[in-house]
Write a protein that holds these residues in place. Structure first.
Motif, mmCIF file in Angstrom:
data_model
loop_
_atom_site.group_PDB
_atom_site.id
_atom_site.type_symbol
_atom_site.label_atom_id
_atom_site.label_comp_id
_atom_site.label_asym_id
_atom_site.label_seq_id
_atom_site.Cartn_x
_atom_site.Cartn_y
_atom_site.Cartn_z
ATOM 1 N N HIS A 80 -1.446 -0.419 -9.349
ATOM 2 C CA HIS A 80 -2.732 -1.121 -9.340
ATOM 3 C C HIS A 80 -2.538 -2.584 -8.921
ATOM 4 O O HIS A 80 -3.249 -3.097 -8.059
ATOM 5 C CB HIS A 80 -3.376 -1.033 -10.722
ATOM 6 C CG HIS A 80 -4.638 -1.820 -10.841
ATOM 7 N ND1 HIS A 80 -4.671 -3.061 -11.418
ATOM 8 C CD2 HIS A 80 -5.889 -1.552 -10.434
ATOM 9 C CE1 HIS A 80 -5.907 -3.524 -11.370
ATOM 10 N NE2 HIS A 80 -6.664 -2.634 -10.779
ATOM 11 N N LYS A 81 -1.550 -3.229 -9.512
ATOM 12 C CA LYS A 81 -1.276 -4.638 -9.184
ATOM 13 C C LYS A 81 -0.864 -4.803 -7.717
ATOM 14 O O LYS A 81 -1.204 -5.808 -7.081
ATOM 15 C CB LYS A 81 -0.195 -5.198 -10.105
ATOM 16 C CG LYS A 81 -0.672 -5.373 -11.528
ATOM 17 C CD LYS A 81 0.454 -5.795 -12.450
ATOM 18 C CE LYS A 81 -0.034 -5.794 -13.883
ATOM 19 N NZ LYS A 81 1.055 -5.972 -14.836
ATOM 20 N N LEU A 82 -0.151 -3.829 -7.195
ATOM 21 C CA LEU A 82 0.253 -3.895 -5.789
ATOM 22 C C LEU A 82 -0.950 -3.818 -4.848
ATOM 23 O O LEU A 82 -0.901 -4.329 -3.727
ATOM 24 C CB LEU A 82 1.226 -2.757 -5.460
ATOM 25 C CG LEU A 82 2.644 -2.907 -5.983
ATOM 26 C CD1 LEU A 82 3.411 -1.595 -5.845
ATOM 27 C CD2 LEU A 82 3.364 -4.036 -5.253
ATOM 28 N N LEU A 99 -8.956 3.413 -4.653
ATOM 29 C CA LEU A 99 -7.506 3.611 -4.768
ATOM 30 C C LEU A 99 -6.945 2.820 -5.947
ATOM 31 O O LEU A 99 -6.120 3.330 -6.706
ATOM 32 C CB LEU A 99 -6.792 3.166 -3.495
ATOM 33 C CG LEU A 99 -6.774 4.106 -2.310
ATOM 34 C CD1 LEU A 99 -5.969 3.487 -1.171
ATOM 35 C CD2 LEU A 99 -6.204 5.460 -2.674
ATOM 36 N N ALA A 100 -7.375 1.570 -6.071
ATOM 37 C CA ALA A 100 -6.886 0.724 -7.171
ATOM 38 C C ALA A 100 -7.274 1.318 -8.519
ATOM 39 O O ALA A 100 -6.466 1.333 -9.461
ATOM 40 C CB ALA A 100 -7.422 -0.696 -7.023
ATOM 41 N N ARG A 101 -8.483 1.834 -8.624
ATOM 42 C CA ARG A 101 -8.934 2.464 -9.878
ATOM 43 C C ARG A 101 -8.086 3.689 -10.201
ATOM 44 O O ARG A 101 -7.624 3.858 -11.320
ATOM 45 C CB ARG A 101 -10.407 2.867 -9.755
ATOM 46 C CG ARG A 101 -10.955 3.608 -10.968
ATOM 47 C CD ARG A 101 -12.333 4.204 -10.688
ATOM 48 N NE ARG A 101 -12.330 5.183 -9.620
ATOM 49 C CZ ARG A 101 -11.950 6.468 -9.759
ATOM 50 N NH1 ARG A 101 -11.514 6.905 -10.919
ATOM 51 N NH2 ARG A 101 -12.011 7.295 -8.726
ATOM 52 N N ARG A 102 -7.859 4.521 -9.197
ATOM 53 C CA ARG A 102 -7.050 5.729 -9.412
ATOM 54 C C ARG A 102 -5.615 5.349 -9.808
ATOM 55 O O ARG A 102 -5.023 5.966 -10.688
ATOM 56 C CB ARG A 102 -7.034 6.586 -8.156
ATOM 57 C CG ARG A 102 -8.359 7.245 -7.832
ATOM 58 C CD ARG A 102 -8.319 7.921 -6.445
ATOM 59 N NE ARG A 102 -9.603 8.399 -6.041
ATOM 60 C CZ ARG A 102 -10.115 9.585 -6.362
ATOM 61 N NH1 ARG A 102 -9.405 10.421 -7.114
ATOM 62 N NH2 ARG A 102 -11.306 9.941 -5.945
ATOM 63 N N ALA A 103 -5.068 4.339 -9.137
ATOM 64 C CA ALA A 103 -3.700 3.912 -9.434
ATOM 65 C C ALA A 103 -3.596 3.359 -10.856
ATOM 66 O O ALA A 103 -2.639 3.652 -11.572
ATOM 67 C CB ALA A 103 -3.247 2.869 -8.419
ATOM 68 N N LEU A 107 0.834 -1.203 0.000
ATOM 69 C CA LEU A 107 0.000 0.000 0.000
ATOM 70 C C LEU A 107 0.869 1.253 0.000
ATOM 71 O O LEU A 107 0.613 2.202 -0.754
ATOM 72 C CB LEU A 107 -0.930 -0.012 1.216
ATOM 73 C CG LEU A 107 -1.802 1.217 1.436
ATOM 74 C CD1 LEU A 107 -2.733 1.466 0.252
ATOM 75 C CD2 LEU A 107 -2.593 1.063 2.736
ATOM 76 N N ALA A 108 1.909 1.264 0.822
ATOM 77 C CA ALA A 108 2.809 2.425 0.880
ATOM 78 C C ALA A 108 3.515 2.635 -0.458
ATOM 79 O O ALA A 108 3.594 3.768 -0.956
ATOM 80 C CB ALA A 108 3.832 2.239 2.007
ATOM 81 N N VAL A 109 4.017 1.557 -1.052
ATOM 82 C CA VAL A 109 4.723 1.667 -2.334
ATOM 83 C C VAL A 109 3.754 2.117 -3.432
ATOM 84 O O VAL A 109 4.068 3.017 -4.222
ATOM 85 C CB VAL A 109 5.413 0.332 -2.698
ATOM 86 C CG1 VAL A 109 5.940 0.355 -4.129
ATOM 87 C CG2 VAL A 109 6.538 0.034 -1.713
ATOM 88 N N ALA A 110 2.568 1.520 -3.469
ATOM 89 C CA ALA A 110 1.581 1.906 -4.483
ATOM 90 C C ALA A 110 1.183 3.369 -4.319
ATOM 91 O O ALA A 110 1.043 4.099 -5.310
ATOM 92 C CB ALA A 110 0.350 1.008 -4.395
ATOM 93 N N GLY A 111 1.015 3.790 -3.081
ATOM 94 C CA GLY A 111 0.671 5.191 -2.832
ATOM 95 C C GLY A 111 1.753 6.133 -3.309
ATOM 96 O O GLY A 111 1.473 7.147 -3.964
#
Length: 166
Positions: free
Chosen positions: A141-143, A129-133, A68-72
């Protein structure tokens, strides 16, 4: 030539990763403060046979929080300054608050029904969050996919605990 006090792109990237990691770590710590699997109330709940043992949660949450931290950080770093980036930050912060909120509702307040309603909001937040990523960084998104899957599992577990303990 760089002006004293300005940040290089690498410094900004490190700062972004440090910020998201700090925010996610704070979320884990604050949520963990409410979580006590040895609490009498929790021990006395009737649990489904498919519930993982308490030790499994730390093993699962650690890489999920790291992802989550890395994806963010990755998503934030790929968004241009402006409204879209601000909206992503707001969505990220809301997600962290909902994550902590569930722990405090379920374990802290002993309110599994209210926690079940809240975890549905958390699910929606993870999907958002996944959609935005996905729009800016497919890797981010994969993360987030395992995080989304775990929240779905946690929702099912919460629902089953409510069913078994009316």
């Amino acid at each position: 030539m760089r002006t004293p006090g300005t940040r290089t792109p690498g410094t900004r990237t490190l700062l972004t990763y440090a910020t998201t990691l700090s925010a996610v770590t704070a979320t884990a710590v604050v949520g963990g403060l409410a979580t006590d699997p040895d609490d009498r109330w929790y021990r006395d709940l009737v649990k489904p046979s498919w519930q993982p043992p308490p030790a499994a949660y730390g093993i699962v949450w650690t890489p999920l929080f790291l992802a989550l931290a890395v994806a963010g950080a990755r998503t934030y770093g790929r968004l241009e300054p402006g409204p879209e980036r601000q909206q992503f930050v707001a969505a990220f912060v809301i997600n962290l608050k909902l994550n902590v909120g569930w722990s405090w509702l379920f374990f802290g307040a002993h309110r599994p029904k209210l926690a079940l309603a809240e975890i549905l909001l958390l699910e929606a937040s993870v999907l958002d969050l996944a959609r935005r990523a996905k729009q800016v960084d497919p890797t981010s998104h994969k993360l987030l996919v395992p995080y989304a899957a775990w929240v779905v599992f946690a929702t099912a577990l919460n629902a089953e605990l409510v069913r078994l303990n009316p």
